[in-house]
Scaffold this motif. Structure first.
Motif, PDB file in Angstrom:
ATOM      1  N   SER A  86       0.822  -1.214   0.000  1.00 44.89           N
ATOM      2  CA  SER A  86       0.000   0.000   0.000  1.00 44.89           C
ATOM      3  C   SER A  86       0.855   1.263   0.000  1.00 44.89           C
ATOM      4  O   SER A  86       0.361   2.348  -0.296  1.00 44.89           O
ATOM      5  CB  SER A  86      -0.934  -0.001   1.206  1.00 44.89           C
ATOM      6  N   PHE A  87       2.137   1.131   0.342  1.00 48.92           N
ATOM      7  CA  PHE A  87       3.056   2.269   0.325  1.00 48.92           C
ATOM      8  C   PHE A  87       4.048   2.184  -0.834  1.00 48.92           C
ATOM      9  O   PHE A  87       4.995   2.972  -0.902  1.00 48.92           O
ATOM     10  CB  PHE A  87       3.836   2.346   1.650  1.00 48.92           C
TER      11      PHE A  87
ATOM     12  N   THR B  91       2.538   7.780  -0.446  1.00 45.93           N
ATOM     13  CA  THR B  91       1.205   7.715   0.175  1.00 45.93           C
ATOM     14  C   THR B  91       0.121   8.091  -0.838  1.00 45.93           C
ATOM     15  O   THR B  91      -1.002   8.378  -0.449  1.00 45.93           O
ATOM     16  CB  THR B  91       1.131   8.680   1.381  1.00 45.93           C
ATOM     17  N   ARG B  92       0.464   8.065  -2.112  1.00 48.62           N
ATOM     18  CA  ARG B  92      -0.489   8.522  -3.128  1.00 48.62           C
ATOM     19  C   ARG B  92      -1.687   7.583  -3.260  1.00 48.62           C
ATOM     20  O   ARG B  92      -2.762   8.013  -3.668  1.00 48.62           O
ATOM     21  CB  ARG B  92       0.203   8.699  -4.475  1.00 48.62           C
ATOM     22  N   TRP B  93      -1.511   6.299  -2.893  1.00 49.57           N
ATOM     23  CA  TRP B  93      -2.643   5.376  -2.979  1.00 49.57           C
ATOM     24  C   TRP B  93      -3.698   5.713  -1.924  1.00 49.57           C
ATOM     25  O   TRP B  93      -4.887   5.506  -2.156  1.00 49.57           O
ATOM     26  CB  TRP B  93      -2.172   3.933  -2.821  1.00 49.57           C
ATOM     27  N   TYR B  94      -3.255   6.238  -0.791  1.00 52.33           N
ATOM     28  CA  TYR B  94      -4.194   6.668   0.245  1.00 52.33           C
ATOM     29  C   TYR B  94      -4.935   7.938  -0.203  1.00 52.33           C
ATOM     30  O   TYR B  94      -6.132   8.085   0.048  1.00 52.33           O
ATOM     31  CB  TYR B  94      -3.458   6.910   1.562  1.00 52.33           C
ATOM     32  N   THR B  95      -4.199   8.828  -0.867  1.00 54.99           N
ATOM     33  CA  THR B  95      -4.832  10.036  -1.417  1.00 54.99           C
ATOM     34  C   THR B  95      -5.843   9.664  -2.488  1.00 54.99           C
ATOM     35  O   THR B  95      -6.962  10.206  -2.526  1.00 54.99           O
ATOM     36  CB  THR B  95      -3.764  10.972  -2.012  1.00 54.99           C
ATOM     37  N   GLU B  96      -5.462   8.715  -3.340  1.00 57.14           N
ATOM     38  CA  GLU B  96      -6.361   8.259  -4.405  1.00 57.14           C
ATOM     39  C   GLU B  96      -7.577   7.552  -3.815  1.00 57.14           C
ATOM     40  O   GLU B  96      -8.689   7.659  -4.357  1.00 57.14           O
ATOM     41  CB  GLU B  96      -5.604   7.303  -5.336  1.00 57.14           C
ATOM     42  N   LEU B  97      -7.368   6.859  -2.699  1.00 59.40           N
ATOM     43  CA  LEU B  97      -8.470   6.152  -2.038  1.00 59.40           C
ATOM     44  C   LEU B  97      -9.562   7.124  -1.593  1.00 59.40           C
ATOM     45  O   LEU B  97     -10.746   6.936  -1.890  1.00 59.40           O
ATOM     46  CB  LEU B  97      -7.928   5.376  -0.828  1.00 59.40           C
ATOM     47  N   PHE B  98      -9.158   8.173  -0.876  1.00 55.96           N
ATOM     48  CA  PHE B  98     -10.138   9.111  -0.335  1.00 55.96           C
ATOM     49  C   PHE B  98     -10.727  10.032  -1.409  1.00 55.96           C
ATOM     50  O   PHE B  98     -11.748  10.678  -1.166  1.00 55.96           O
ATOM     51  CB  PHE B  98      -9.505   9.941   0.781  1.00 55.96           C
TER      52      PHE B  98
ATOM     53  N   LEU C 172     -17.280  -4.917  -4.669  1.00 50.55           N
ATOM     54  CA  LEU C 172     -16.449  -4.009  -5.467  1.00 50.55           C
ATOM     55  C   LEU C 172     -15.065  -4.606  -5.703  1.00 50.55           C
ATOM     56  O   LEU C 172     -14.551  -4.568  -6.835  1.00 50.55           O
ATOM     57  CB  LEU C 172     -16.321  -2.656  -4.756  1.00 50.55           C
ATOM     58  N   ILE C 173     -14.480  -5.168  -4.641  1.00 54.05           N
ATOM     59  CA  ILE C 173     -13.158  -5.796  -4.780  1.00 54.05           C
ATOM     60  C   ILE C 173     -13.238  -6.982  -5.741  1.00 54.05           C
ATOM     61  O   ILE C 173     -12.336  -7.196  -6.561  1.00 54.05           O
ATOM     62  CB  ILE C 173     -12.633  -6.235  -3.403  1.00 54.05           C
ATOM     63  N   TYR C 174     -14.334  -7.762  -5.673  1.00 58.42           N
ATOM     64  CA  TYR C 174     -14.500  -8.897  -6.586  1.00 58.42           C
ATOM     65  C   TYR C 174     -14.550  -8.436  -8.039  1.00 58.42           C
ATOM     66  O   TYR C 174     -13.952  -9.052  -8.927  1.00 58.42           O
ATOM     67  CB  TYR C 174     -15.773  -9.664  -6.230  1.00 58.42           C
ATOM     68  N   SER C 175     -15.265  -7.344  -8.294  1.00 60.67           N
ATOM     69  CA  SER C 175     -15.349  -6.828  -9.662  1.00 60.67           C
ATOM     70  C   SER C 175     -14.015  -6.262 -10.131  1.00 60.67           C
ATOM     71  O   SER C 175     -13.703  -6.284 -11.325  1.00 60.67           O
ATOM     72  CB  SER C 175     -16.438  -5.756  -9.760  1.00 60.67           C
TER      73      SER C 175
ATOM     74  N   PRO D  87      -3.947  -0.515  -6.259  1.00 61.12           N
ATOM     75  CA  PRO D  87      -3.238  -0.369  -4.979  1.00 61.12           C
ATOM     76  C   PRO D  87      -4.032   0.398  -3.929  1.00 61.12           C
ATOM     77  O   PRO D  87      -3.786   0.261  -2.735  1.00 61.12           O
ATOM     78  CB  PRO D  87      -1.973   0.399  -5.375  1.00 61.12           C
ATOM     79  N   SER D  88      -5.005   1.204  -4.358  1.00 62.03           N
ATOM     80  CA  SER D  88      -5.836   1.911  -3.382  1.00 62.03           C
ATOM     81  C   SER D  88      -6.650   0.939  -2.538  1.00 62.03           C
ATOM     82  O   SER D  88      -7.020   1.249  -1.398  1.00 62.03           O
ATOM     83  CB  SER D  88      -6.778   2.876  -4.103  1.00 62.03           C
TER      84      SER D  88
END
Length: 263
Positions: free
Chosen positions: A36-37, A51-58, A224-227, A235-236
């Motif tokens: 994730s990092f 930490t861009r995956w966390y930014t992309e997540l939110f 959602l994860i399954y799709s 990575p988000s």
């Protein structure tokens, strides 16, 4: 000398098995947390810390909507299941031994039944009654499979309660409702909370039943994860899973190590 050597070998193997179990259980989670990092989307190459995956997540409305739907369904279904399950447990506990055993056996069947059978059965029932698949069908399905877990959690506490205290409260002028909430409910509260947390966890983790009872345009985290798997997991998703794991870990640490109030 021989006893010391035997004790050392025994202790060594105990520690070895303990370390092996911990590694076996938490190595996948540690791998996911590290990825994730990872600045690279590759699962085998380290591209640097980010930490861009966390930014992309939110910033992803799709993931946030799925997270909101998942938490809402888990909370509401657990709350309703606790109310129905607690009332059912009280009714079953007041029955005679034979009908009580019969109903407990019937209650345990959904927990032992395969999820795919439950999911297909609920989907066919909704279609037969003309109920369109969507948020409400997922909610009804989750309430349905959560109720047995609540009953199973509350029943042992009900068996430990003393009926004479409830009867004494009634003799002293308390109403049946008042006597229940002041005498019985405090005794079964740990079982009720345990049932709520178990139901919340089961609802949060469910995929198969949700997959069969959801309609188009609505997703929980599991669906959602399954799709996303068919197109490659982003990575988000690793970041989201890491946040959920850390949240659960912090709650467990607070629960287990919080100072106990002295009576």
């Amino acid at each position: 000398m021989i006893n010391r050597k035997t004790a050392f070998i025994k202790r060594f193997f105990q520690d070895f098995y303990l370390v092996l179990i911990v590694v076996f259980l938490y190595a996948p989670i540690a791998t996911m947390t590290v990825l994730s990092f990872n600045n690279s989307k590759s699962r085998t190459q380290w591209g640097g810390f980010t930490t861009r995956w966390y930014t992309e997540l939110f910033s992803s409305s799709t993931i946030m909507d799925a997270l909101y739907t998942t938490l809402l369904i888990a909370f509401v279904s657990s709350l309703i299941a606790v109310i129905i399950g607690t009332a059912a447990a009280i009714a079953i506990n007041s029955m005679k031994p034979f009908p009580r055993s019969l109903l407990m056996g019937i209650t345990n069947i959904p927990m032992l039944n395969a999820d795919i059978v439950t999911g297909i059965s609920l989907m066919l029932a909704f279609i037969a009654f003309g109920i369109s698949l969507g948020f409400k069908t997922i909610l009804i399905a989750h309430i349905t499979f959560n109720i047995p877990y609540v009953i199973l959690s509350v029943m042992p506490k009900l068996k430990q309660t003393d009926k004479s205290t409830y009867e004494a409260a009634m003799d002293l002028g308390a109403t049946s409702v008042s006597a229940f909430f002041k005498v019985v409910f405090p005794d079964i509260l740990p079982g009720v909370l345990s049932g709520f947390l178990l139901a919340f966890t089961m609802s949060l983790d469910d995929f198969i039943i949700t997959h069969f009872t959801k309609g188009a345009g609505i997703n929980t985290l599991s669906t959602l994860i399954y799709s996303e798997v068919r197109r490659g997991i982003k990575p988000s998703m690793y970041a989201l899973s890491t946040i959920i794991f850390l949240t659960v870990l912090v709650l467990l640490l607070i629960t287990n190590f919080a100072p106990k109030r002295k009576k």
